[in-house]
Design a protein around this motif. Structure first.
Motif, PDB file in Angstrom:
ATOM      1  N   ASP A 191      13.459 -15.714 -18.345  1.00 35.04           N
ATOM      2  CA  ASP A 191      13.495 -16.156 -19.730  1.00 35.04           C
ATOM      3  C   ASP A 191      12.868 -15.094 -20.642  1.00 35.04           C
ATOM      4  N   ASN A 192      13.604 -14.696 -21.670  1.00 33.43           N
ATOM      5  CA  ASN A 192      13.072 -13.758 -22.667  1.00 33.43           C
ATOM      6  C   ASN A 192      12.431 -12.536 -22.008  1.00 33.43           C
ATOM      7  N   GLY A 193      13.098 -11.999 -20.994  1.00 28.84           N
ATOM      8  CA  GLY A 193      12.498 -10.873 -20.292  1.00 28.84           C
ATOM      9  C   GLY A 193      13.523  -9.926 -19.719  1.00 28.84           C
ATOM     10  N   ARG A 194      12.995  -8.827 -19.179  1.00 29.25           N
ATOM     11  CA  ARG A 194      13.862  -7.828 -18.560  1.00 29.25           C
ATOM     12  C   ARG A 194      13.026  -6.994 -17.597  1.00 29.25           C
ATOM     13  N   PHE A 195      13.712  -6.406 -16.616  1.00 31.16           N
ATOM     14  CA  PHE A 195      13.072  -5.484 -15.693  1.00 31.16           C
ATOM     15  C   PHE A 195      12.863  -4.165 -16.433  1.00 31.16           C
ATOM     16  N   LYS A 196      11.610  -3.695 -16.486  1.00 31.94           N
ATOM     17  CA  LYS A 196      11.319  -2.514 -17.289  1.00 31.94           C
ATOM     18  C   LYS A 196      11.187  -1.256 -16.442  1.00 31.94           C
ATOM     19  N   TYR A 197      10.342  -1.260 -15.428  1.00 30.92           N
ATOM     20  CA  TYR A 197      10.167  -0.075 -14.582  1.00 30.92           C
ATOM     21  C   TYR A 197       9.309  -0.451 -13.377  1.00 30.92           C
ATOM     22  N   VAL A 198       9.158   0.518 -12.463  1.00 34.81           N
ATOM     23  CA  VAL A 198       8.215   0.391 -11.349  1.00 34.81           C
ATOM     24  C   VAL A 198       6.999   1.247 -11.676  1.00 34.81           C
ATOM     25  N   ARG A 199       5.840   0.616 -11.710  1.00 32.30           N
ATOM     26  CA  ARG A 199       4.608   1.364 -11.964  1.00 32.30           C
ATOM     27  C   ARG A 199       4.199   2.050 -10.670  1.00 32.30           C
ATOM     28  N   ARG A 200       4.279   3.360 -10.667  1.00 28.91           N
ATOM     29  CA  ARG A 200       4.136   4.082  -9.399  1.00 28.91           C
ATOM     30  C   ARG A 200       2.683   4.288  -8.979  1.00 28.91           C
ATOM     31  N   THR A 201       1.740   4.087  -9.880  1.00 28.71           N
ATOM     32  CA  THR A 201       0.324   4.237  -9.493  1.00 28.71           C
ATOM     33  C   THR A 201      -0.096   3.191  -8.480  1.00 28.71           C
ATOM     34  N   ASP A 202       0.487   1.978  -8.572  1.00 30.09           N
ATOM     35  CA  ASP A 202       0.129   0.923  -7.611  1.00 30.09           C
ATOM     36  C   ASP A 202       1.359   0.233  -7.026  1.00 30.09           C
ATOM     37  N   GLN A 207       0.823  -1.217   0.000  1.00 29.27           N
ATOM     38  CA  GLN A 207       0.000   0.000   0.000  1.00 29.27           C
ATOM     39  C   GLN A 207       0.850   1.256   0.000  1.00 29.27           C
ATOM     40  N   GLY A 208       2.053   1.124   0.500  1.00 32.76           N
ATOM     41  CA  GLY A 208       2.970   2.260   0.546  1.00 32.76           C
ATOM     42  C   GLY A 208       4.375   1.742   0.796  1.00 32.76           C
ATOM     43  N   ILE A 209       5.370   2.550   0.527  1.00 34.34           N
ATOM     44  CA  ILE A 209       6.762   2.135   0.708  1.00 34.34           C
ATOM     45  C   ILE A 209       7.140   2.310   2.173  1.00 34.34           C
ATOM     46  N   ALA A 210       7.566   1.218   2.788  1.00 31.35           N
ATOM     47  CA  ALA A 210       7.979   1.247   4.194  1.00 31.35           C
ATOM     48  C   ALA A 210       9.488   1.415   4.281  1.00 31.35           C
ATOM     49  N   GLY A 219       7.541  -9.942 -24.809  1.00 32.23           N
ATOM     50  CA  GLY A 219       6.835  -8.825 -25.412  1.00 32.23           C
ATOM     51  C   GLY A 219       5.668  -8.292 -24.623  1.00 32.23           C
ATOM     52  N   SER A 220       5.345  -8.901 -23.471  1.00 37.62           N
ATOM     53  CA  SER A 220       4.220  -8.438 -22.644  1.00 37.62           C
ATOM     54  C   SER A 220       4.731  -7.936 -21.302  1.00 37.62           C
ATOM     55  N   GLU A 221       4.023  -6.949 -20.745  1.00 39.67           N
ATOM     56  CA  GLU A 221       4.363  -6.437 -19.424  1.00 39.67           C
ATOM     57  C   GLU A 221       3.605  -7.229 -18.363  1.00 39.67           C
ATOM     58  N   VAL A 222       4.342  -7.754 -17.381  1.00 36.09           N
ATOM     59  CA  VAL A 222       3.724  -8.558 -16.319  1.00 36.09           C
ATOM     60  C   VAL A 222       4.243  -8.099 -14.966  1.00 36.09           C
ATOM     61  N   THR A 223       3.453  -8.329 -13.929  1.00 32.80           N
ATOM     62  CA  THR A 223       3.877  -8.063 -12.557  1.00 32.80           C
ATOM     63  C   THR A 223       4.592  -9.293 -12.006  1.00 32.80           C
ATOM     64  N   LEU A 224       5.226  -9.130 -10.869  1.00 32.07           N
ATOM     65  CA  LEU A 224       6.025 -10.215 -10.303  1.00 32.07           C
ATOM     66  C   LEU A 224       5.210 -11.482 -10.080  1.00 32.07           C
ATOM     67  N   ASP A 225       3.969 -11.326  -9.640  1.00 28.44           N
ATOM     68  CA  ASP A 225       3.155 -12.502  -9.330  1.00 28.44           C
ATOM     69  C   ASP A 225       2.796 -13.321 -10.562  1.00 28.44           C
ATOM     70  N   LYS A 226       3.020 -12.787 -11.759  1.00 30.97           N
ATOM     71  CA  LYS A 226       2.703 -13.505 -12.991  1.00 30.97           C
ATOM     72  C   LYS A 226       3.901 -14.311 -13.510  1.00 30.97           C
ATOM     73  N   LEU A 227       5.048 -14.171 -12.891  1.00 33.18           N
ATOM     74  CA  LEU A 227       6.218 -14.936 -13.306  1.00 33.18           C
ATOM     75  C   LEU A 227       6.110 -16.380 -12.823  1.00 33.18           C
ATOM     76  N   PHE A 266      11.495  -3.428  -1.299  1.00 32.13           N
ATOM     77  CA  PHE A 266      12.887  -3.060  -1.567  1.00 32.13           C
ATOM     78  C   PHE A 266      13.041  -2.478  -2.962  1.00 32.13           C
ATOM     79  N   ILE A 267      12.424  -3.110  -3.957  1.00 29.21           N
ATOM     80  CA  ILE A 267      12.526  -2.595  -5.330  1.00 29.21           C
ATOM     81  C   ILE A 267      11.924  -1.191  -5.416  1.00 29.21           C
ATOM     82  N   CYS A 268      10.769  -0.987  -4.787  1.00 27.63           N
ATOM     83  CA  CYS A 268      10.130   0.335  -4.823  1.00 27.63           C
ATOM     84  C   CYS A 268      10.930   1.364  -4.024  1.00 27.63           C
ATOM     85  N   HIS A 269      11.512   0.947  -2.924  1.00 26.54           N
ATOM     86  CA  HIS A 269      12.374   1.819  -2.125  1.00 26.54           C
ATOM     87  C   HIS A 269      13.543   2.332  -2.966  1.00 26.54           C
ATOM     88  N   VAL A 270      14.172   1.419  -3.702  1.00 27.69           N
ATOM     89  CA  VAL A 270      15.302   1.799  -4.552  1.00 27.69           C
ATOM     90  C   VAL A 270      14.840   2.737  -5.661  1.00 27.69           C
TER      91      VAL A 270
END
Length: 404
Positions: free
Chosen positions: A199-210, A137-140, A219-227, A164-168
């Protein structure tokens, strides 16, 4: 901190066992010690003994075979000093900490506010995966003083990873130059880790809205829980080890560039559980690349891991009547290809199915008994079942036919 030697007496299935771990750096990288063996031979007990002796914490199982006469002895290098740590009594049912003031109080409780932190990390990875949500819900604030707390119990969380990722990501947009530099450096380290582990992927960005880290995969954007579970296992454990190094550097006010060079000890129990053979083969190379000064001691059932790196120290645990013994078999397994590791004494897995394996055994027995006709009939049957592999067995008859 590096472990040089471990001696066990009446621990698990071992009456006595001694292991001399690889610990001196080669080409700037700390070495790896692999412990393998069949189920029940005691390889995980070795990791448990180290965890118990260093932390004094209650483990998931009791490993002391004789409470009145046992010993866990560790020889370690801490900085430029050699230390001998001995545990040979129980405290509240647990193995007493080998040196409470060196490791135990930090592995149990973390550091006190303002306390000088050790310049090294210790971590433990089991095959357990967190089940909590990745959503925050927020960065601790990161509690740097708790960098070592309960690491020997492997209490990682998905929330901790996301935070941690959002903190960074938050730090790298700071108006404070030091924070901005730290954030930018760690962001690139996280990106590097994720790119190596997907596999066939890369870290793209942090979506700051959520506050969701976004991975681009196929070729698709996914959140961590979809890996996949294997991808997230690698990312989670590697990135959270980096977080521990960040906390050590923060407590010690060390330069951010030194974070990946933090020395330490990493204990891993059966890392292959969630990993495809491709990643089993790659995991140690990734760890050596990301954390060159961390000593790795791991257990495994995987021939892909045993054959994954040159220069590893390899121990095998083998059941004996009424006990187990551990053997240094580095000379046998060093640089051995995976197919030969699979057929070695410890793994003893034939390359073919049961039918072909049975025929091969019968042919070998027939040859030993000078039953030539029977051996030839079996060879013809093998050639019929799998002509691409076994055609050579009746080559003599084929050559005779050509001569006629």
């Amino acid at each position: 901190m590096y472990i040089k030697r471990l001696y066990l007496k009446n621990i698990g299935p071992f009456n006595e066992a001694e292991l001399n771990f690889a610990w001196e750096a080669t080409a700037g990288k700390q070495p790896v010690t692999v412990i393998t063996g069949t189920n029940g031979a005691g390889k995980s007990i070795i990791i448990d003994a180290i965890r118990g002796a260093l932390s004094g914490q209650r483990l998931e199982r009791s490993i002391v075979a004789d409470a009145s006469d046992f010993r866990v002895e560790i020889e370690a290098r801490v900085g430029d000093q050699d230390l001998r740590l001995v545990s040979e009594r129980l405290f509240d049912g647990n193995i007493s900490c080998a040196d409470y003031n060196l490791t135990g109080k930090y592995l149990q409780h973390g550091y006190q506010a303002g306390e000088q932190a050790h310049p090294w990390v210790i971590d433990y990875w089991s095959s357990r995966t967190p089940t909590d949500s990745f959503s925050i819900q927020g960065i601790a604030n990161i509690r740097h003083e708790e960098v070592m707390k309960n690491v020997m119990l492997d209490r990682k969380s998905n929330l901790q990873l996301t935070n941690f990722i959002c903190h960074v990501d938050y730090l790298r947009s700071s108006d404070v130059p030091e924070e901005k530099e730290t954030g930018a450096f760690l962001y690139e380290q996280i990106k590097r880790a994720i790119d190596l582990c997907v596999d066939n992927g890369r870290f793209k960005y942090v979506r700051r809205t959520d506050l969701q880290p976004i991975i681009e995969q196929n070729g698709s954007e996914v959140t961590l829980d979809k890996l996949s579970s294997g991808n997230i296992f690698l990312i989670e454990h590697i990135v959270l080890l980096m977080c521990k190094m960040y906390s050590v550097a923060t407590l010690r006010k060390a330069p951010v560039a030194q974070i990946p060079e933090t020395p330490g000890l990493l204990l891993i129990d059966e890392v292959e559980t969630h990993l495809h053979p491709k990643w089993q083969k790659a995991i140690l190379s990734i760890l050596r690349e990301m954390f060159p000064r961390v000593q790795i001691i791991l257990t495994t059932h995987s021939p892909f891991i045993v054959s994954s790196l040159p220069g590893m120290c390899v121990y095998t645990c083998k059941p004996q009547p009424g006990r187990s013994m551990v053997f240094d078999e580095t000379d046998i397994y060093d640089r051995l290809p995976v197919d030969e590791v699979l057929m070695s004494d410890v793994f003893n897995v034939p390359p073919f199915n049961n039918r072909i394996s049975r025929l091969q055994h019968e042919r070998k027995t027939a040859i030993a008994a000078n039953q030539t006709a029977k051996a030839k009939e079996i060879a013809k049957e093998l050639s019929r079942i799998n002509p691409e592999y076994f055609a050579y067995l009746d080559i003599e008859d084929k050559l005779k036919a050509l001569g006629r």
